[in-house]
Design an enzyme around this catalytic site. Structure first.
Site, mmCIF file in Angstrom:
data_model
loop_
_atom_site.group_PDB
_atom_site.id
_atom_site.type_symbol
_atom_site.label_atom_id
_atom_site.label_comp_id
_atom_site.label_asym_id
_atom_site.label_seq_id
_atom_site.Cartn_x
_atom_site.Cartn_y
_atom_site.Cartn_z
ATOM 1 N N ASP A 249 10.874 -15.190 1.499
ATOM 2 C CA ASP A 249 10.094 -16.144 1.897
ATOM 3 C C ASP A 249 8.747 -16.291 0.923
ATOM 4 O OD1 ASP A 249 11.295 -15.285 4.372
ATOM 5 O OD2 ASP A 249 10.397 -17.082 5.281
ATOM 6 N N LYS A 260 13.071 -11.442 5.596
ATOM 7 C CA LYS A 260 13.408 -11.029 6.795
ATOM 8 C C LYS A 260 13.282 -9.575 7.071
ATOM 9 C CE LYS A 260 13.714 -13.064 9.550
ATOM 10 N NZ LYS A 260 12.398 -13.333 10.537
#
Ligand code: MRU
Length: 363
Positions: A249, A260
């Protein structure tokens, strides 16, 4: 709105699409998978913000594309005909969308790119600016497909036919516009008869691995085995995994990676068993302005996702304290390589990631 049992292959659906005629953003609602393929139609800022927050559209690249189409649609609805009031409202809407989720840099990256279109074309009419915003959003989507394919080619060189690959969360086609990032080498390998054996972590608490990754790989004919998050050590110790591929991300300048929750555990276990961990990262996910993982904001999510969501009844005592960070930081020394569309960055990442961006600027 189109709601149906899944009859065509999930890979034939578009994760994010623009319906300009109806001034709508169309997304495949990922919270309904794997049971139902439902395309939902979003027209207001609030609907788009909520869809991102609730993970109806999720995965860093898909969030970026949804935000680009979203801000175009919101800009299209601005009535002002002079630049200053138009821009003021554009920025207000942009900041609202940007507040939906903090960790994935693609959200602000796409919105900033759209803002630049406004600023660079200040002298043009508002209707011309709106047209240019649409073109930019379409370009962001098309780029995502090209970038994922290039990541796939670069990642595929790191493995060999028959290898076992473990992945965490869903950095698949559903998280992008095609191919995925971590799954791109798997899909390209599948096209070329590599016969990978893939292990998909279920990915508690929101089960992106079980609901999405296992589902899309199975639909594509890939040999996929679903495992619980606490089983990666067992499969690695058995010698079944030759490489770990994950998405991300946000990548900091020193190579620390936010992905995650649970990725750092997989990476630590992989190091123990000498399995290389490759992070697949479009350059849109690399944030050279963030020096290290310590400066990355980690999104905290509601307790009910851990205690109740996806269960028929609560699976924890009412009132128990819950810690529910959506992401964790994997330290750069646990990562064997960061696979981008411009090649694979290796330690020392501060230098190799900067080099990737020099390469990007030259092309
Ligand atoms: O909370 P999510 O489901 O949006 O988290 C997604 C991930 O962590 C993915 O690995 C990441 O966004 C990369 S998607 C290509």
């Amino acid at each position: 709105m189109e709601a149906q049992r899944i009859e065509k292959n999930i890979m034939d659906y578009e994760t994010v699409a623009l319906d300009d005629e109806n001034s709508a953003l169309l997304i495949l609602d990922q919270t309904k998978l794997p049971g139902k393929a439902e395309i939902i139609c979003l027209t207001t800022g609030q609907e788009i913000h909520e869809a991102i927050y609730l993970l109806k559209v999720r995965g860093a690249p898909a969030i970026g594309v949804a935000a680009a189409f979203g801000i175009y649609l919101l800009a299209k609805g601005i009535a002002a005909q002079d630049f200053d009031p138009f821009y003021e409202e554009f920025v207000r809407q942009k900041e609202y969308l940007n507040s939906a989720r903090p960790t994935a840099v693609n959200l602000s990256w796409a919105l900033n790119r759209m803002e630049q279109v406004c600023l660079q074309n200040k002298g043009k009419s508002i209707s011309e600016i709106k047209e240019l915003l649409k073109n930019e959003a379409v370009a962001i989507k098309e780029e995502d497909i090209r970038v994922c394919r290039a990541i796939g080619e670069n990642g595929l060189r790191l493995v060999k036919p028959g290898d076992g690959i473990l992945t965490h969360c869903n950095a698949g086609q559903l998280a992008t516009c095609k191919y995925g990032t971590a799954t791109a080498p798997i899909y390209l390998g599948q096209e070329r008869g590599y016969n990978f054996r893939v292990f998909a972590d279920e990915t508690r608490p929101l089960l992106q691995g079980a609901r999405l990754t296992a589902y899309e790989l199975l639909s594509s004919g890939v040999d996929v085995t679903l495992i619980c998050d606490n089983m990666s050590g067992a499969v690695m110790r058995n010698g079944w995994v030759n490489a770990v591929f994950v998405g991300c991300d946000r990548v900091a300048a020193n190579g620390d990676v936010a992905n995650k929750i649970g990725t750092s555990v997989v990476a630590a276990v992989a190091k123990r068993y000498h399995v290389p961990v490759y992070v697949c990262a479009p350059t849109s996910t690399i944030d050279l302005h963030t020096p290290s993982g310590a400066e990355i904001t980690i999104e905290q999510r509601p307790a009910h996702e851990v205690t109740q969501m996806w269960y028929q009844e609560p699976m924890a005592p009412e009132g128990v304290k819950v810690f529910n960070p959506a992401f964790d930081i994997t330290d750069h020394d646990l990562i064997a390589g960061i696979v981008t569309e411009y090649g694979v960055a290796r330690e020392p990442y501060t230098e190799s990631l900067a080099e990737i961006f020099r390469k990007k600027q030259k092309l």
